[in-house]
Each structure stands twice: as C-alpha cells, then as structure tokens.
Design an enzyme around this catalytic site. Sequence first.
Site, PDB file in Angstrom:
ATOM      1  N   GLU A  48     -37.191 -71.532  31.330  1.00  0.00           N
ATOM      2  CA  GLU A  48     -35.866 -71.604  30.716  1.00  0.00           C
ATOM      3  C   GLU A  48     -35.927 -72.626  29.582  1.00  0.00           C
ATOM      4  O   GLU A  48     -36.537 -73.689  29.716  1.00  0.00           O
ATOM      5  CB  GLU A  48     -34.832 -72.039  31.763  1.00  0.00           C
ATOM      6  CG  GLU A  48     -33.411 -72.131  31.205  1.00  0.00           C
ATOM      7  CD  GLU A  48     -32.367 -72.505  32.264  1.00  0.00           C
ATOM      8  OE1 GLU A  48     -32.715 -73.169  33.258  1.00  0.00           O
ATOM      9  OE2 GLU A  48     -31.201 -72.115  32.075  1.00  0.00           O
ATOM     10  N   LYS A 119     -27.947 -65.260  30.257  1.00  0.00           N
ATOM     11  CA  LYS A 119     -27.619 -65.878  31.552  1.00  0.00           C
ATOM     12  C   LYS A 119     -26.183 -65.535  31.939  1.00  0.00           C
ATOM     13  O   LYS A 119     -25.240 -65.788  31.170  1.00  0.00           O
ATOM     14  CB  LYS A 119     -27.813 -67.391  31.441  1.00  0.00           C
ATOM     15  CG  LYS A 119     -27.733 -68.147  32.743  1.00  0.00           C
ATOM     16  CD  LYS A 119     -28.081 -69.625  32.482  1.00  0.00           C
ATOM     17  CE  LYS A 119     -28.233 -70.435  33.729  1.00  0.00           C
ATOM     18  NZ  LYS A 119     -28.717 -71.803  33.422  1.00  0.00           N
ATOM     19  N   CYS A 160     -32.349 -69.047  36.056  1.00  0.00           N
ATOM     20  CA  CYS A 160     -32.052 -70.273  36.801  1.00  0.00           C
ATOM     21  C   CYS A 160     -30.863 -70.158  37.753  1.00  0.00           C
ATOM     22  O   CYS A 160     -30.999 -69.587  38.829  1.00  0.00           O
ATOM     23  CB  CYS A 160     -31.885 -71.438  35.825  1.00  0.00           C
ATOM     24  SG  CYS A 160     -32.137 -73.012  36.674  1.00  0.00           S
TER      25      CYS A 160
HETATM   26  N1  LIG Z   1     -30.547 -74.562  34.476  1.00  0.00           N
HETATM   27  C1  LIG Z   1     -29.834 -74.272  35.539  1.00  0.00           C
HETATM   28  O1  LIG Z   1     -29.166 -73.277  35.626  1.00  0.00           O
HETATM   29  C2  LIG Z   1     -29.907 -75.287  36.640  1.00  0.00           C
HETATM   30  C3  LIG Z   1     -29.431 -74.746  37.959  1.00  0.00           C
HETATM   31  C4  LIG Z   1     -29.520 -75.742  39.039  1.00  0.00           C
HETATM   32  O2  LIG Z   1     -30.090 -76.815  38.903  1.00  0.00           O
HETATM   33  C5  LIG Z   1     -28.900 -75.402  40.303  1.00  0.00           C
HETATM   34  O3  LIG Z   1     -28.906 -76.274  41.190  1.00  0.00           O
HETATM   35  O4  LIG Z   1     -28.405 -74.287  40.477  1.00  0.00           O
END
Ligand SMILES: NC(=O)CCC(=O)C(=O)O
Length: 270
Positions: A48, A119, A160
């Site tokens: 990411e 996303k 993520c």
């Molecule tokens: N970059 C993200 O989306 C981080 C997501 C994250 O840390 C989580 O706990 O969920």
Amino acid sequence: MSSSTYSSFKLACIQLSVTSDKNANLINAKSKILEASRNGAKVIVLPECFNSPYGTKYFSEYAENIPQGESVKTLSEAAKEANAFVVGGSIPERDSSGKLYNTCTVYDTKGNLIVKHRKVHLFDIDIPGIIKFQESETLSPGSSLTHFETDYGKVGIGICYDMRFPEMAMIAARKGCIAMIYPGAFNLTTGPLHWELLQRARALDNQFFVATCSPARDMTSTYHAWGHSTVTDPNGQIVATTEHEEAIIYADIVSSQRRFDLYPDISAHK
Ligand SMILES: NC(=O)CCC(=O)C(=O)O
C-alpha cells in the site's frame, strides 16, 4: 484445461522501503520487481502507498492521474520486462474532478493495465494518545469490488483496512478466486492485534490463499508500518512471512479443487 484446474505459480510480496522521494521509490520498486521475477515469481505484489509516505498530508502532493501518471508507466514497464503480473500496491490517485483515492493498479505480463481497485473502506481510527489517522479527511472511497484473471486463476484485490470486512473476500471466493491479495500498512497498535489474525481468518473462511504486502517500517516517518508481509494458505497456515525490514517473500500458490462452475448459487438449493 477446465476452468477449475489451474496450475501452481510463485507469488512474491515486496516489503518495500518507501521514502519521501517518489522517483527513488519508483526505481526501487522496479528493481525489486525484476529481482522477484529472476527468482521465478509470476505474480508480484507491492505494498500500500508504495510511491509516497503513508499520511493524509502527503496524498495530494504525490497523487497521479491513472493511467497518465509516472507510477503507471514504471509499473507497466516493470511488468513487461519481468514477464509477470504486477499488483501495484497502491498510490494516491487524483481523478478528473480532483477527488483523491487510494488505488491499486494491476498489470498483465505484457505491461497492460488490466484493472484498478480503489480502496472501498477508508481507514479512520482515533485512539486518544495512541493513534489518530483519518483517510476520509482527504480520500474518497471506491465503490466496486475488483477481481482479475491471471494465467493461473482469478484473484481478488482489497487494500489494507478492506481486509477487516469479510464480505469482500467471501464474494471473491464465490466468484471463484483462488487468492485474495491485500497491499496494506497496519501500524504498531493494530498490527500485533489483528494483521495476522485477519488474514488467517479470511483464508480459512474462504479456503483460499491470502497475501498481504506492507511497506518496510521506517521509524523516522510519521506512520510506523507493521511490516510482516505474509502469505497464508487455504488451511489458515502461514507459508511465508517476514519481520519489518525491506524484504521479498515468496510462496507457491496452488489452485483449490472447488468447482464453482457446478454450484454457482448454493443458497438457491432447498
Ligand atoms: N492502511 C490501513 O488501512 C491501515 C488499517 C489498519 O491499520 C487497521 O487496523 O485496520
């Protein structure tokens, strides 16, 4: 070859060191893609936000139009030279109306941009005194789910925080995906709690492979990535992982024997 019998292939996740120098990030990404390809990888994943530090104050400055931007050009060249599918982590994208997204671009072995995933679930967290991060301050969410065909089977993409939402992975599995790939950057608070647990859960629920690809940790940056890029098999077992430094991990991905062509809608059966 029937639609359910795919051959196995080597997948690589590049846990890239990301700096504030975009050009250096692109050069490093390309060189690591070529290294992974020399080691036999046929699907190569970046983290990411691989061209920019991960932080809301950076997104606008580093954002690019897709497909005109320099990151797409670099990844397209790299995929072609590597003769591999490249899942280009994510970059901040600016659309024609000026909106920003956190977007993953995917390339085939000829360097064609075949799909992009914006996303869907934006990462907003506020644990007073510990961590505050609000993607929604600057980013807009994507509004579609993304799957792409490789020579080895269909693959789903999430970014993520998307991994926390099981429906995305379940839909990918129902559509016949053999793996879900999540470029991601968890942090030192949520990483130890949930990074591994979530990917093993998604893999076991859906009986497919899950790969996560993080940036390497940089304690001088404003966001401290958890690292620990990992590949988990359909039994929920970790087959490749690493700590938090720059590294490339490799795993052999084998397609499942499930026949989604024969039971497309199980819920319809009485
Ligand atoms: N970059 C993200 O989306 C981080 C997501 C994250 O840390 C989580 O706990 O969920």
